[in-house]
Design a protein around this motif. Structure first.
Motif, short mmCIF file in Angstrom:
data_model
loop_
_atom_site.label_atom_id
_atom_site.label_comp_id
_atom_site.label_asym_id
_atom_site.label_seq_id
_atom_site.Cartn_x
_atom_site.Cartn_y
_atom_site.Cartn_z
N GLU A 442 34.55 10.58 -66.99
CA GLU A 442 33.72 9.24 -67.63
C GLU A 442 34.48 8.71 -68.92
O GLU A 442 34.65 7.57 -69.10
N ARG A 445 37.51 7.08 -67.97
CA ARG A 445 37.31 5.91 -67.50
C ARG A 445 36.90 4.78 -68.52
O ARG A 445 37.50 3.80 -68.51
N ARG A 446 36.18 5.14 -69.55
CA ARG A 446 36.05 4.25 -70.75
C ARG A 446 37.18 3.77 -71.49
O ARG A 446 37.30 2.79 -71.51
N THR A 460 36.10 6.53 -62.16
CA THR A 460 36.51 8.08 -61.98
C THR A 460 36.93 8.52 -60.76
O THR A 460 36.47 7.62 -59.80
N GLN A 469 32.13 3.95 -57.30
CA GLN A 469 32.78 2.97 -58.02
C GLN A 469 33.96 2.62 -57.39
O GLN A 469 34.43 3.06 -56.24
#
Length: 775
Positions: A442, A445-446, A460, A469
């Motif tokens: 995560e 991903r950010r 992710t 997602q």
């Protein structure tokens, strides 16, 4: 003692894997808790530990068997195989599957498709009891090789043909799904009758009753009957060791069992290969398997290996050897009369015989075929020149141009190079291409969404495959995208990569991005390294250096040099310590006081990283000390309190940092990077641990504003260049090194490279027709 998620059963306890076939240390007792069955309180000959105290990465929920005689040593970071209950829950009706359940279901579906395709290619060939198809062919080939009748190349040299185009990508994508709160997988349900039957057999054999549920999970509803007829099947339960299974068998069979019992030798072959998989190998040299069997008192390892293959426990493969011409009738007659073929004495390339488990063999073959399919079916004439000209850096422009002309691209570089795949995604979307980037965590991903400027572009891998997602699936079940950029590609294990590639439509493009210097995947395989080594696709090497003192330090480590760097802003600080006690004290002081005061980085944004979980300064001890200082409490729910930093392992190979928010009858409520997760009470002990301190394997693919790397004296044996490279690169603004290993640190950087993993993916890729292969 309770183990941490991601640990490997019976290993010596370091992030650096042990030899795959060396016998591990004895499993120790588990500390009892309110929510766990006793780990090692069974009496009798078997003295089998509860799998709740063992973990089998990648990866990876559950606990591990800790070496009692080496409590001070560090512990391995391989994944857990204790995925009890996940498959049952994936099949049960529910409004929406969790990520872990969806992953497991996808893997099962992939294996079924692979087996169906293989069955359609060739009719069964009798080559031993219990064998047909590929396994029988392999057995016949190896027997011919070992007898000298053939070189073996005629059986193995030809790769499986590439699949015919299966489907095309649709014109439009489905709207992205809204992520829903996730629930951790619940334990597999087992019928009371099956549990009672297994308990009866376990008690009769002197094993703890606590093994009943995991035995049913591993062996099925007929586990009781199976264990009674073949007691060595107990080795299929995570954490059970051969000597414990031997004691169990002696108690049940008495004088009818011996070291060369075919049931025992077959189970030992499977156990050795499973142990090797925990160290990252998808196959083992047959000689290594024979040596491991000999160490276990098997008098004829060669016969034991062949018998295991006949029983379908393992598959045989060969590597090397020259192509053998077809034998004519005249040659056959001459050979039958006792003469030698004309070229029988001609030297050829040595033939290497490998043994592997079918699950990894099928995954590697499917992955190789899938990658070749992507290379051969994509559009080669895409014009992205204008987008490349507008790229923010020369390396990003090269990546855009290369991707426009290839279905598969390998991109390598450090942390700063992550801007290049972000630029590729943004450029592709500007051209109307459905492009997405997938990260291992995560946190990744950010960071990717921040780099692209569009949160919808980053997912992710787990979220993408589960549908939580990303773009979702098209009507054929393929991911509804045209370009997928995978960051943190070294963290891909072979089974996860096979599932991912199988989900891509014909014509889609795949870009694998990562840093070759970091630690490899928790699960079996070395996908990114094999793709780079095979050179079956274009490769782009970033020329963007990592900035600042930390970047300079890590770059030097990557080439085997531990350099002293100028850090005027105290970006890198070395804190020498004399012993483990001082290391713990200074670590708590750094996290709670020094780093927040000097850099305005709060304690919850500083990550402690150490070599392993055990020892006087492992993650257990450090987490206990950090909790007492940062969030003291009674541990009202399984040892946890609201505000505790934790790491959650929802599925093999995944370690997800989070924070405890609350607890109730439903379970432990976590916030994992903004995603609410509920862990049922019965899963808390095996899949959640405190997370102020992590191992380098758990921290791979993530970064924090500050990192404190702890190197106590007893950690020296666990250090390697990839470990140091990974750990030192986790801090963005500040790195503190609590240094107690003296010269072991520069020695590890200069002379201890990554441990090689035995895999079959590279030769499979090299043999497949890929016209876009790099020169």
């Amino acid at each position: 003692m309770t183990a941490l998620p991601g640990e490997t059963p019976g290993t010596g306890g370091t992030d650096t894997p042990q030899d795959a076939v060396s016998p591990p240390d004895e499993a120790g007792a588990q500390e009892p808790t309110a929510d766990a069955d006793p780990a090692s309180d069974g009496a009798g000959a078997a003295e089998v530990v509860d799998p709740a105290s063992t973990e089998a990465a990648e990866p990876d929920a559950g606990a591990e068997a800790e070496a009692a005689s080496t409590e001070g040593a560090t512990e391995a970071e391989a994944p857990s195989a204790d995925t009890e209950g996940a498959s049952a829950d994936a099949a049960s009706p529910a409004p929406e599957l969790s990520e872990a359940q969806a992953e497991l279901a996808a893997q099962r579906e992939l294996r079924e498709r692979i087996e169906q395709r293989k069955a359609a290619k060739a009719a069964p060939i009798a080559a031993g009891a219990g064998l047909s198809g590929t396994a029988a062919d392999l057995l016949a080939a190896v027997r011919a090789v070992e007898s000298g009748e053939k070189t073996g190349s005629a059986f193995f040299a030809s790769p499986a043909p590439a699949q015919a185009p299966r489907r095309t990508a649709p014109a439009a994508a489905q709207p992205p799904r809204t992520p829903a709160p996730q629930a951790a997988p619940a334990p597999q349900s087992a019928s009371p009758e099956a549990l009672e039957a297994v308990r009866s057999v376990l008690v009769e054999g002197g094993a703890p009753e606590a093994l009943a549920r995991p035995a049913v999970g591993a062996l099925g509803e007929q586990a009781g009957e199976l264990l009674r007829t073949d007691p060595w099947q107990l080795l299929a339960v995570p954490g059970v060791r051969p000597e414990q299974a031997d004691g169990f068998a002696r108690a049940l069979l008495g004088a009818d069992c011996g070291p060369d019992d075919g049931r025992r030798t077959a189970a030992l072959v499977g156990w050795v290969l499973e142990r090797a998989a925990l160290q990252g190998h998808t196959a083992l040299d047959a000689e290594a398997v024979r040596a491991a069997l000999a160490e276990r008192a098997v008098s004829d390892p060669d016969a034991a290996v062949l018998e295991a293959v006949e029983e379908g426990v393992a598959l045989l493969f060969q590597e090397g050897g020259d192509e053998e011409p077809e034998e004519t009738e005249a040659d056959a007659e001459e050979t039958d009369e006792g003469g030698l073929a004309p070229d029988a004495d001609a030297p050829g390339e040595p033939v290497r015989i490998l043994l592997g488990l079918d699950r990894y063999a099928l995954a590697e073959e499917s992955l190789a075929d899938g990658l070749a399919r992507l290379v051969n079916t994509c559009e080669k004439a895409a014009d992205w020149a204008e987008a490349a000209a507008a790229a923010p850096s020369p390396s990003a422009a090269e990546l855009i141009r290369t991707t426009a002309a290839a279905g598969l691209v390998a991109h390598s570089g450090g942390e700063a190079a992550r801007a290049e795949p972000a630029a590729l995604i943004a450029a592709a979307r500007g051209l109307g291409v459905r492009a997405f980037g997938a990260a291992h965590s995560e946190d990744g991903r950010r960071r990717l969404s921040a780099a692209t400027g569009d949160p919808d572009t980053a997912v992710t891998l787990a979220g993408l495959l589960s549908g939580a997602q990303g773009p979702g699936r098209d009507e054929d079940g393929a991911l509804a995208l045209d370009l997928l950029v995978v960051l943190d590609a070294p963290q891909l294990d072979v089974e996860g990569a096979a599932v991912l590639v199988e989900a891509l439509a014909d014509g889609a493009r795949l870009v694998l991005c990562g840093d070759p210097g970091v630690l490899g995947s928790a699960g079996a395989g070395r996908v990114f390294a094999d793709v780079l080594a095979a050179r079956t696709c274009p490769q782009v090497v970033s020329r963007t250096p990592d900035p600042g003192p930390i970047g300079e330090l890590v770059s030097g480590i990557g080439i085997g040099e531990l350099n002293q760097v100028d850090a005027p802003g105290k970006e890198v600080v070395i804190v020498p310590v004399r012993d483990a006690g001082e290391a713990v004290h200074r670590t708590v002081q750094l996290v709670a006081d020094s780093v927040p005061r000097a850099f305005s980085i709060p304690a919850d944004e500083t990550q402690v990283i150490t070599v392993g979980h055990g020892g006087a300064a492992g993650t257990r001890v450090l987490n206990e000390a950090l909790k007492q200082r940062l969030n003291p409490g009674p541990g009202r729910f399984g040892g946890f309190d609201p505000g505790d930093r934790v790491v959650h392992v929802p599925a093999p190979g995944r370690a997800v940092p989070g924070v405890v928010r609350s607890a109730d009858a439903e379970g432990l409520h976590l916030d994992c990077g903004g995603v609410p997760v509920v862990v049922p009470q019965e899963r808390v002990e095996s899949s959640v641990r405190h997370g102020w301190a992590l191992s380098a394997h758990q921290a791979a693919g993530m970064r924090w504003p500050a990192a404190v790397v702890v190197l106590p004296g007893d950690a020296a044996q666990g250090l390697s260049r990839p470990w140091v490279y990974t750990a030192f690169g986790r801090g963005e603004r500040h790195l503190s090194v609590v240094h107690g290993v003296d010269q072991a640190l520069p020695h590890a950087v200069a002379q201890v490279p990554a441990q090689e993993r035995t895999t079959r993916l590279r030769p499979l890729l090299e043999a497949l027709p890929t016209p876009d292969a790099a020169s």
